[in-house]
Enzyme design. Structure first.
Site, PDB file in Angstrom:
ATOM      1  N   ALA A 534       5.131   6.500  -1.326  1.00 33.25           N
ATOM      2  CA  ALA A 534       6.424   5.955  -1.754  1.00 33.25           C
ATOM      3  C   ALA A 534       7.479   7.051  -1.893  1.00 33.25           C
ATOM      4  O   ALA A 534       8.392   6.966  -2.707  1.00 33.25           O
ATOM      5  CB  ALA A 534       6.311   5.142  -3.029  1.00 33.25           C
ATOM      6  N   SER A 698       4.580   4.182   5.496  1.00 32.86           N
ATOM      7  CA  SER A 698       4.116   2.825   5.827  1.00 32.86           C
ATOM      8  C   SER A 698       4.557   2.399   7.224  1.00 32.86           C
ATOM      9  O   SER A 698       4.896   1.249   7.467  1.00 32.86           O
ATOM     10  CB  SER A 698       4.620   1.816   4.788  1.00 32.86           C
ATOM     11  OG  SER A 698       3.955   1.980   3.568  1.00 32.86           O
ATOM     12  N   GLY A 867       1.392   0.358   2.238  1.00 28.36           N
ATOM     13  CA  GLY A 867       0.942   1.472   1.409  1.00 28.36           C
ATOM     14  C   GLY A 867       1.922   1.951   0.358  1.00 28.36           C
ATOM     15  O   GLY A 867       1.530   2.277  -0.767  1.00 28.36           O
ATOM     16  N   GLU A 868       3.204   2.024   0.682  1.00 28.27           N
ATOM     17  CA  GLU A 868       4.193   2.567  -0.251  1.00 28.27           C
ATOM     18  C   GLU A 868       4.598   1.572  -1.334  1.00 28.27           C
ATOM     19  O   GLU A 868       4.946   1.965  -2.451  1.00 28.27           O
ATOM     20  CB  GLU A 868       5.445   3.021   0.505  1.00 28.27           C
ATOM     21  CG  GLU A 868       5.546   4.490   0.778  1.00 28.27           C
ATOM     22  CD  GLU A 868       4.519   4.988   1.777  1.00 28.27           C
ATOM     23  OE1 GLU A 868       4.134   6.172   1.685  1.00 28.27           O
ATOM     24  OE2 GLU A 868       4.084   4.206   2.638  1.00 28.27           O
ATOM     25  N   LEU A 869       4.584   0.292  -1.015  1.00 33.69           N
ATOM     26  CA  LEU A 869       5.108  -0.711  -1.948  1.00 33.69           C
ATOM     27  C   LEU A 869       4.489  -0.627  -3.335  1.00 33.69           C
ATOM     28  O   LEU A 869       5.211  -0.628  -4.337  1.00 33.69           O
ATOM     29  CB  LEU A 869       4.920  -2.117  -1.365  1.00 33.69           C
ATOM     30  CG  LEU A 869       5.427  -3.251  -2.264  1.00 33.69           C
ATOM     31  CD1 LEU A 869       6.948  -3.227  -2.353  1.00 33.69           C
ATOM     32  CD2 LEU A 869       4.935  -4.608  -1.764  1.00 33.69           C
TER      33      LEU A 869
END
Length: 909
Positions: A534, A698, A867-869
């Site tokens: 993130a 991501s 992945g980042e969320l």
């Protein structure tokens, strides 16, 4: 030396050993049982767990001289094999409990020991067991692991058929959107997948073992390096210094923007003139054994002139601060943001304004596997480097000029790896093992100790943020102003891009028509800033989401109401001036509202004088890509055995590249009737796989997923027969058809201009977090009771993968909120010291609600990334929940107990 005779996995073993060696070393290096992993090496992570005479022990700190005649040791290899899985291993596969998989053997051994003594544990007892025994997982958030143990226990008690742990292909044969197990899951669950240190044991006998001579100060001029005594030490082949590096001896930071005042060539491979941070590599000792290399490294004399160390952005920005890189100012990049009308007059006339300062700090990645890699010269003269790289092609071009090797004479390979969470977006040891191999002509192997791993690899870059909102009396946002400084450590790589992320994500989720902001990238002497899941949004969204609650309080509005009023709807634009591609926030917020209201009532009912309960919200947003027209390439190849290999450089650092590739390819190849067991994937190798770009931001499911979709679509068109089936390899060759199909894909993004305006990502992920916490007002301890995420990641490729990513990301967000830090280099250099969250630190209650009715136009089959969320803003929801519970607004993370107590005492924290 001593002789030891004992049983391992039921087989009598007779070995001659050094009594001071650990059991883990003997198992791995003398008996070849590499399923037992060594992570921290200090007994804090549990990856080395084995069972000794029925008792769970940590073999990395258990000396072999403690083994007695007839002792019985059980390793993961003795629990089950790929051909005959134990129910625990089957359950691990079924529930997606192995993500990166490095910790998996230790967990399975630990679970076996638990169930042997307690065959019917509760979920809480399972979590307590793993917590007390220090089984650490950085990927899963522990929930899939507990799920797996509970299911296996049922099978072992005879309450459930073992067949229920096995995957069943749906009748329609479709795996997209389902729970098809990762192709690597069985190897991870049985300890048969070789990670970097395992591969290191399989290198030729001539391989040199490396030890680094590193700086123990943070800033100094180098006056001399004396290697003469070290070179005379036993077993030493060569001591490599900067004089042995034939190229620029620099790693290029690939400066992103022309306004950057640095040139990007600021990180030395081996320090020559200066030390810029603690741990900087000064020399490499190459020896026959690791022990001899370490002993010789102690004999290298480095003459230093100690300089003032600037360990934070404010210190480095002071007027009297030295330039850390002479000729380049410490503030070397400025990011402006201008959207809409000038904000000054708006703030002067707005009905309500709020302003505050926030700090999100130097979060350490704390992977269980430390950094590891090796290099050798191939028979055709190629320097081949194996490592944990998540940007194989990217890193090749970052290190080749520094090593003095043409790009076509160097190749990078991504090993199976135990998580990176982004730190390997930067080269760490690739250039070091390359330099050693070039200087010696020998294969060279290097594995960091956990202290080296923590102190020398990059960290999340701290943001110092001042942020302001202006709103009308109904609570509608009118303007935002931001002023922030990014402490990026001594090396500039991707620092300008990170500072741009602040402009892109402060205030994200809300329609703010008028914005003015300034961000600065600052060079300091603390740990270099590297990518972390993130990238940039946790620092940004913590600031804007806590300020949103302050605005709601000032207006007398509910935090849910003000978010619902201002969230993206048609006609809105994000901070980059771009209209969102979908508008899922209103639906997600409406779906969350009854949960939110119930949580508020529960908190009010259950609060006591000592335990205060609270709830908090936070919007989440992140883009999928690397800004602008990002690209990827993949191939689909029909093999002689009629399997299909998806060839890509989709690096897998635990997030599920194996399943991403197979799931996407299977969906695209469904017209040919190819079953998923006939699909293969590749490990990235720049000499054999196309450039799929790095596994960061991501981007891979969108970019490489689309490249795979294109390649497979071409294969369908080329190999489909009249009856709808697929040509065999023999038929394709006979018909003169190609068996390799190339897929390329580029998203139509537009990089941001000098005012921060553009269309940097054409696919985003959106979410809303709800945190429920308890605050002990006597001790200051904060406990997260439940986390909920309303998640819009477009269409879901695989539920096991996306659930696991979200659980793990939320767990890292809880750590960021409450415990994780790397400010004190010595104190925070261990898992325990840095605040690693173990099983009981993470709630067993994490709810995920997917919103799949917003397919992405530029995502393969409608998918976005994931992945980042989950790490974009869970910590912000927790911060807001803490304030809701006890009235303490935590401005500087982490919210450790002493900080909460200080806040309860009236201090600004």
């Amino acid at each position: 030396m001593i002789q030891k005779r004992f049983f391992v996995n039921g087989v009598e073993r007779n070995v001659i050993v050094d009594g001071e060696d650990t059991l883990a070393k003997v198992l791995r290096e003398q008996l070849g049982l590499t399923g037992t992993k060594v992570g921290c090496g200090t007994g804090h992570c549990g990856s080395c767990n084995v069972i000794l005479n029925g008792k769970l022990i940590r073999s990395c700190v258990f000396k072999i001289n403690r083994i007695t005649e007839g002792d019985c040791v059980t390793t993961v290899e003795g629990i089950g094999t790929p051909e005959k899985l134990h129910p625990l291993q089957k359950a691990w596969v079924k529930f997606g409990a192995a993500q990166c998989g490095f910790c998996t053997p230790g967990f399975i051994v630990s679970a076996k020991a638990l169930l042997d003594q307690n065959p019917k544990p509760t979920r809480e007892e399972v979590r307590e067991w793993f917590h007390v025994n220090r089984n650490a997982c950085r990927c899963t958030g522990y929930i899939p692991i507990v799920d797996a143990v509970m299911a296996a226990a049922k099978v072992l008690r005879g309450e459930m058929s073992e067949s229920e742990l096995e995957y069943r292909l749906p009748e329609n044969g479709r795996i997209w959107g389902g729970t098809y197990p990762r192709p690597t899951a069985v190897a991870k669950a049985t300890g048969t997948l070789d990670y970097g240190a395992d591969l290191g044991l399989k290198l030729p006998e001539e391989t040199l073992q490396l030890a680094l001579v590193q700086a123990t100060v943070s800033h100094a001029n180098i006056r001399g390096i004396d290697t003469s005594e070290a070179e005379k030490m036993p077993g030493v082949y060569k001591v490599v210094t900067h004089k042995d590096v034939k190229g620029k001896n620099r790693i290029t930071g690939l400066i992103t923007f022309p306004t950057n005042k640095g040139d990007g060539w600021d990180r030395p491979i081996l320090c020559d003139e200066k030390v810029f941070q603690f741990g900087d590599a000064i020399a490499i000792v190459c020896a026959d054994t690791y022990e001899n290399a370490c002993a010789a490294a102690e004999k290298v004399k480095v003459d230093l002139e100690i300089l003032p160390a600037y360990m934070s952005a404010p210190a480095a920005m002071a007027e009297d601060a030295l330039e850390i890189h002479p000729g380049t100012p410490n503030i070397y990049y400025i990011q402006n943001l201008e959207k809409g009308d000038p904000t000054g007059p708006i703030f002067e006339t707005a009905a309500v304004t709020v302003e505050d300062d926030f700090y999100v700090g130097r979060q350490p990645h704390m992977t269980i596997e430390p950094d590891v890699g090796f290099a050798y010269m191939t028979d055709d003269g190629i320097l081949k480097i194996h490592s944990k790289t998540i940007g194989a092609h990217l890193h090749l071009y970052m290190i080749a000029p520094g090593l003095g090797v043409e790009p076509d004479k160097i190749a990078l390979v991504s090993n199976p790896m135990g998580g990176t969470f982004g730190y390997k977006f930067s080269p760490t040891m690739e250039a070091l093992v390359g330099a050693a191999t070039l200087a010696t002509g020998k294969p060279c192997f290097l594995r960091y100790t956990y202290f080296q791993h923590m102190t020398y690899t990059g960290k999340r870059s701290p943001f110092f943020v001042n942020i302001k909102y202006a709103a009308d009396k109904e609570g509608r946002l009118l303007a935002m102003e931001t002023d922030y400084n990014v402490d990026h450590g001594p090396y500039s790589e991707f620092g300008d891009l990170l500072t741009l992320r602040g402009a892109q994500f402060m205030g994200a989720g809300y329609n703010i028509p008028n914005i003015k902001g300034t961000g600065r990238t600052v060079c300091t002497n603390h740990a270099w800033g590297s990518a972390f899941r993130a990238y940039g949004s946790p620092q940004s969204l913590y600031s804007s989401e806590l300020l949103m609650d302050e605005l709601a309080e000032k207006l007398g509005m509910d935090p849910w109401e003000i978010r619902f009023k201002n969230c993206y709807r048609p006609g809105a634009t994000n901070p980059s001036g771009q209209e969102p591609e979908v508008f899922s926030y209103p639906e997600m917020l409406e779906a969350l509202k009854p949960r939110y209201e119930a949580a508020k009532k529960k908190a009010e009912k259950e609060s006591t004088d000592t335990i205060k309960k609270g709830v908090g919200l936070a919007m989440a947003c992140y883009g999928c890509g690397l800004d602008g027209p990002d690209s990827s390439e993949a191939w689909a190849v029909l093999n002689p055995d009629d399997t299909v290999t998806i060839v890509s450089a989709w690096e897998d650092h635990g997030q599920g590249a194996d399943m991403g590739a197979i799931g996407t390819a299977h969906e695209a190849l469904r017209p040919l009737g190819i079953t998923p067991d006939r699909l293969r994937f590749t490990w990235p190798d720049t000499s054999q796989t196309p450039n799929s770009g790095p596994s960061g931001g991501s981007r891979q499911q969108v970019l490489t997923g689309n490249a795979i979709r294109v390649a497979c679509t071409e294969m369908v068109a080329g190999l489909r027969k009249a009856d709808g089936t697929c040509m065999t390899y023999a038929e394709a060759i006979a018909a003169g058809k190609p068996v390799k199909y190339v897929g390329k894909f580029t998203v139509p993004g537009v990089a941001c201009d000098e005012k921060g305006q553009g269309k940097p990502f054409v696919v985003y992920m959106y979410g809303v977090f709800l945190a429920e916490v308890s605050v002990n007002t006597e001790t200051g301890k904060v406990t997260v009771d439940k986390m909920t995420l309303m998640a819009d990641i477009g269409k879901v490729n695989n539920r096991l993968v996306t659930d696991g990513q979200i659980y793990g990301g939320i767990a890292q967000g809880i750590g960021l909120a409450l415990s994780e830090d790397f400010e004190d280099i010595k104190k925070h250099s261990t898992l325990l010291g840095a605040g690693f969250p173990f099983a009981k630190d993470i709630p067993d209650n994490i709810e995920i609600v997917y919103f799949e009715n917003y397919p992405r136009e530029f995502g393969p089959f409608g998918a976005a990334g994931v992945g980042e969320l989950p790490l974009s803003s869970p910590h912000a929801a927790i911060g807001n929940a803490i304030y809701n519970a006890c009235g303490v607004r935590v401005h500087r993370l982490p919210a450790r107990p002493e900080k909460i107590l200080a806040g309860l005492g009236g201090e600004h924290v």
